[in-house]
Design a protein around this motif. Structure first.
Motif, short mmCIF file in Angstrom:
data_model
loop_
_atom_site.label_atom_id
_atom_site.label_comp_id
_atom_site.label_asym_id
_atom_site.label_seq_id
_atom_site.Cartn_x
_atom_site.Cartn_y
_atom_site.Cartn_z
N PRO A 181 0.80 -1.23 0.00
CA PRO A 181 0.00 0.00 0.00
C PRO A 181 0.83 1.27 0.00
O PRO A 181 0.38 2.31 -0.48
N ASP A 182 2.05 1.21 0.54
CA ASP A 182 2.88 2.41 0.63
C ASP A 182 3.47 2.81 -0.73
O ASP A 182 3.71 3.98 -0.98
N ALA A 183 3.70 1.83 -1.60
CA ALA A 183 4.30 2.12 -2.90
C ALA A 183 3.28 2.30 -4.01
O ALA A 183 3.58 2.89 -5.05
N CYS A 184 2.07 1.80 -3.81
CA CYS A 184 1.04 1.82 -4.87
C CYS A 184 0.57 3.24 -5.16
O CYS A 184 0.30 4.02 -4.26
N ILE A 185 0.48 3.57 -6.46
CA ILE A 185 -0.02 4.88 -6.87
C ILE A 185 -1.50 4.81 -7.25
O ILE A 185 -2.07 5.80 -7.72
N GLN A 186 -2.12 3.64 -7.09
CA GLN A 186 -3.56 3.46 -7.28
C GLN A 186 -4.02 3.77 -8.70
O GLN A 186 -5.08 4.35 -8.92
N CYS A 187 -3.23 3.37 -9.68
CA CYS A 187 -3.59 3.62 -11.09
C CYS A 187 -4.52 2.55 -11.63
O CYS A 187 -5.17 2.74 -12.66
N ASN A 188 -4.56 1.38 -10.98
CA ASN A 188 -5.40 0.24 -11.37
C ASN A 188 -4.99 -0.41 -12.70
O ASN A 188 -5.77 -1.18 -13.28
N ARG A 189 -3.80 -0.12 -13.19
CA ARG A 189 -3.34 -0.73 -14.43
C ARG A 189 -3.19 -2.25 -14.28
O ARG A 189 -3.42 -3.00 -15.23
N SER A 292 -12.35 6.60 -17.65
CA SER A 292 -10.94 6.48 -17.28
C SER A 292 -10.60 5.05 -16.91
O SER A 292 -11.45 4.30 -16.41
N VAL A 293 -9.35 4.67 -17.16
CA VAL A 293 -8.86 3.34 -16.84
C VAL A 293 -9.00 3.08 -15.35
O VAL A 293 -9.45 2.01 -14.93
N LYS A 294 -8.63 4.04 -14.55
CA LYS A 294 -8.67 3.87 -13.10
C LYS A 294 -10.09 3.59 -12.62
O LYS A 294 -10.35 2.62 -11.90
N ASN A 295 -11.04 4.42 -13.04
CA ASN A 295 -12.39 4.32 -12.50
C ASN A 295 -13.18 3.14 -13.04
O ASN A 295 -14.02 2.58 -12.34
N VAL A 296 -12.91 2.73 -14.28
CA VAL A 296 -13.67 1.61 -14.83
C VAL A 296 -13.30 0.31 -14.13
O VAL A 296 -14.10 -0.64 -14.09
N GLN A 297 -12.13 0.26 -13.52
CA GLN A 297 -11.70 -0.97 -12.85
C GLN A 297 -12.40 -1.21 -11.52
O GLN A 297 -12.25 -2.28 -10.92
N PHE A 298 -13.16 -0.24 -11.06
CA PHE A 298 -13.98 -0.47 -9.86
C PHE A 298 -15.29 -1.16 -10.22
O PHE A 298 -16.06 -1.53 -9.34
N ALA A 299 -15.56 -1.33 -11.51
CA ALA A 299 -16.78 -2.00 -11.96
C ALA A 299 -16.61 -3.51 -11.87
O ALA A 299 -15.50 -4.04 -11.95
N LYS A 300 -17.72 -4.19 -11.75
CA LYS A 300 -17.71 -5.65 -11.66
C LYS A 300 -17.31 -6.27 -12.99
O LYS A 300 -17.88 -5.93 -14.03
#
Length: 665
Positions: A181-189, A292-300
């Motif tokens: 969690p400390d290194a992750c930039i939360q891009c969801n790639r 966005s790539v980031k936000n679509v990855q929160f979808a089921k």
């Protein structure tokens, strides 16, 4: 016996068929981690077949060892020299020697003599169908099922309960990703490119966070937008569904955000995935977006845990497609890898959500899949037209008039269709149950606008099914095509297709393909009213997302051609680098990213947009030599190789110049 047994491979098969398969099964289960370590140490990655084979003959001594070693190494030359060269042959010979020398005796505890079978925990939340049909099949006991069981669950017509892949927790990886969690930039790639939907981002409120196990460690969510509520973020892995391909690690732009960890260390996280990451009540609709790539990855993902090869590129596109349109999607799937990994009963990766919405999937033939999907379109369209007539009549009669009017106005709006459909259904359930009302409720599944897709590989799209594709695209109807281009017939052993480029080797093109790759997109652009896009997720995830979104929103025919690195391409760096391979292909100009959108014509704009930058064609040869389908040509046909390589480089340059001119016109 001499007439049957021609090599150690044949002997191994004969011995296994004779009843000694327990050796390999036990050794594979017990020493998988050890053998993987040995293979990796000599440069073979996870390829452990020769280590195991050497150990088998060393322990069983079914033939003299000098004969076994000689024959195994002869087989290595026959199997690998033409495809990969002497270096790979030497590595596999070294693997044979390791297998012969590295076996050690495992002492069996005396207590095992009195051991009893422990009941295996059944998967949670099994449906009766899964309990009575899927689980017996998964245990290789399908031949014990009577026909009456299939009749009971109504599957004699070929229908099958979807989402059954969730019950097949294979746990085959010896090492899996671990999130920092400390290194992750939360891009969801990493989630975007995971072939198996085995790693997913999760957002929790503080209240929700208090209700999950303490081991579900999170970090403050960032980059969700200035108006987004405060959430806690975690990237959660499913250890038992992960195949350990490493695609997520190679695609991650943040150093040490994902690192390798032993499966035994990570397997305790499975409940965190099953109970939290898979829990639809935690999905945040205020964040999920297809922009966005980031936000679509929160979808089921409505496509998960397929049986595809580790590192498969095809499933990354199918999974994204399902996240975008899965709750209202019809899929006609051509024969090939994509159908094998999508509908290999009993494990079906297409699934439903908690409301019962999900893709309707069916497998079709190579030659008629586009027409098959076109049939989907016409069938649901005909039913809806009847529904529209009856809904209009109800509105005029004052029955659920407000909801009927809203439906008639917005049923074709992709953003509003589900909402107005649900509102109409709720209103009609409360109304007097006339024949008109009952007809609409009986056909409620056809109310929401459907997203119709024909999916298949290049063998279908470029070759055997091309006539059908051309016919369907020419009809100017709202049907979408997804082409998973591996540039070879992957599912049937690697035969050359019209998508195979110049100088690539394949079956039926052993001395290198002599002609250029067919430009499928350029052909279909000539209609002028077909949306055409070419994408490569590893090169530009945002462009891939945009192309799929635009294709589906276009009220007409569309086709999206996806670059898919495959095992049959024999990438030297391995399938864990499949996303990087896409990036290299685009950077050197081997593959181009573009979108042809007919809607831009009415706006006075050029419909063709070249999305990839000007390539560095000096790197084309470096790219080609990174894949054995090209590099092997030099080993086997050195007198022809240079000329064919030169022709491929010229083909690459010429193709870019054509696209560049289209973009400028």
């Amino acid at each position: 016996m001499k007439k049957i047994i021609r090599s150690t491979n044949d002997l191994l098969l004969a011995v296994l068929m004779g009843g000694l398969s327990i050796f390999l099964l036990l050794s594979k289960k017990i020493i998988t981690g050890v053998e993987n370590g040995l293979a990796a140490a000599i440069g073979l990655g996870k390829r452990t077949n020769n280590i195991l084979q050497g150990a088998f003959f060393a322990l069983t001594k079914v033939i003299p060892m000098d004969l076994a070693i000689e024959d195994m190494k002869k087989n290595n030359y026959n199997s690998y020299f033409k495809k990969a060269g002497q270096k790979i042959v030497d590595m596999n010979n070294q693997a044979v020697d390791l297998g012969v020398q590295a076996s050690v005796k495992v002492e069996i505890p005396a207590a095992w003599a009195d051991a009893t079978d422990e009941p295996v925990a059944e998967p949670k939340n099994m449906t009766p169908f899964v309990r009575d049909i899927v689980m017996p099949l998964d245990k290789q006991q399908g031949d014990k099922l009577p026909v009456s069981v299939f009749q009971k669950y109504g599957v004699l017509d070929g229908t099958w309960e979807n989402g059954t892949s969730v019950y097949s927790k294979r746990g085959v990886a010896t090492k899996v990703p671990k999130w920092n969690p400390d290194a992750c930039i939360q891009c969801n790639r990493c989630s975007m490119c995971c072939p198996h939907a085995a790693i997913r981002p999760v957002l929790l409120t503080d209240e929700e966070k208090a209700g999950v196990p303490d081991s579900f460690v999170t970090a403050p969510a960032k980059g969700l937008g200035k108006d987004a509520p405060k959430y806690n973020f975690r990237m959660q892995l499913s250890p038992y569904d992960c195949l350990g391909c490493g695609v997520c690690l190679t695609a991650c732009p943040a150093k040490d955000a994902l690192t390798w960890a032993p499966f035994e260390e990570m397997k305790s996280e499975q409940p965190l995935f099953d109970d939290v990451a898979m829990n639809e009540s935690y999905l945040k609709k205020d964040v999920i977006s297809d922009k966005s790539v980031k936000n679509v990855q929160f979808a089921k993902p409505y496509f998960q845990f397929s049986a595809a090869c580790a590192g498969c590129a095809e499933t990354t596109y199918i999974k994204l497609l399902s996240q975008l349109f899965g709750d209202r999607m019809y899929v006609g799937n051509a024969a090939g890898c994509s159908s094998a990994i999508s509908g290999g009963a009993p494990i079906l990766p297409y699934c439903r959500d908690c409301k019962g919405h999900g893709p309707a999937w069916e497998h079709s033939l190579f030659e008629d899949n586009a027409e098959f999907a076109f049939g989907f379109y016409h069938a649901q369209d005909a039913i809806r037209k009847e529904l529209l007539i009856r809904i209009e009549a109800l509105k005029n009669a004052g029955v659920a008039a407000e909801e009927a009017a809203a439906y008639l106005a917005d049923w074709n709006d992709r953003e509003k269709s589900r909402e107005v459909s649900d509102a109409l259904i709720a209103a009609l359930e409360k109304a007097e149950q006339t024949d008109e009302v009952k007809y609409i409720l009986d056909n409620r599944e056809f109310l929401a606008k459907k997203s119709v897709w024909a999916v298949g590989g290049d063998g279908w799209a470029y070759d055997i099914g091309f006539g059908g594709i051309d016919h369907v695209m020419a009809q100017n109807q709202d049907v979408n095509l997804l082409v998973l281009d591996t540039e070879v017939y992957s599912n049937t052993g690697g035969q050359s297709s019209k998508a195979t480029p110049t100088s690539a080797t394949a079956k039926f093109a052993a001395s290198g393909k002599k002609v250029a790759k067919k430009d499928l997109g350029a052909i279909l652009m000539q209609y002028g009213y077909v949306y055409v896009a070419q994408v490569a997720m590893g090169a530009d995830q945002a462009q891939t997302l945009k192309a799929l979104r635009e294709a589906e929103s276009y009220d007409g025919p569309s086709i999206v051609i996806c670059y898919c690195p495959c095992l049959e391409q024999h990438i030297k760096a391995g399938m864990g680098t499949s996303q990087d391979e896409m990036k290299k292909a685009v950077e050197c100009g081997y593959w181009h990213l573009y979108r042809y959108d007919p809607r831009r014509i009415a706006e006075g704009k050029n419909p063709f947009q070249l999305d990839s930058k000007e390539p560095d064609t000096d790197k084309v040869m470096d790219f080609l030599m990174g894949e054995n389908r090209f590099a092997s040509l030099k080993n086997n046909f050195p007198d022809k190789a240079d000329a064919l390589y030169a022709k491929e480089v010229e083909d690459v340059k010429a193709r870019y110049e054509r696209y560049k001119k289209l973009a400028e016109d």
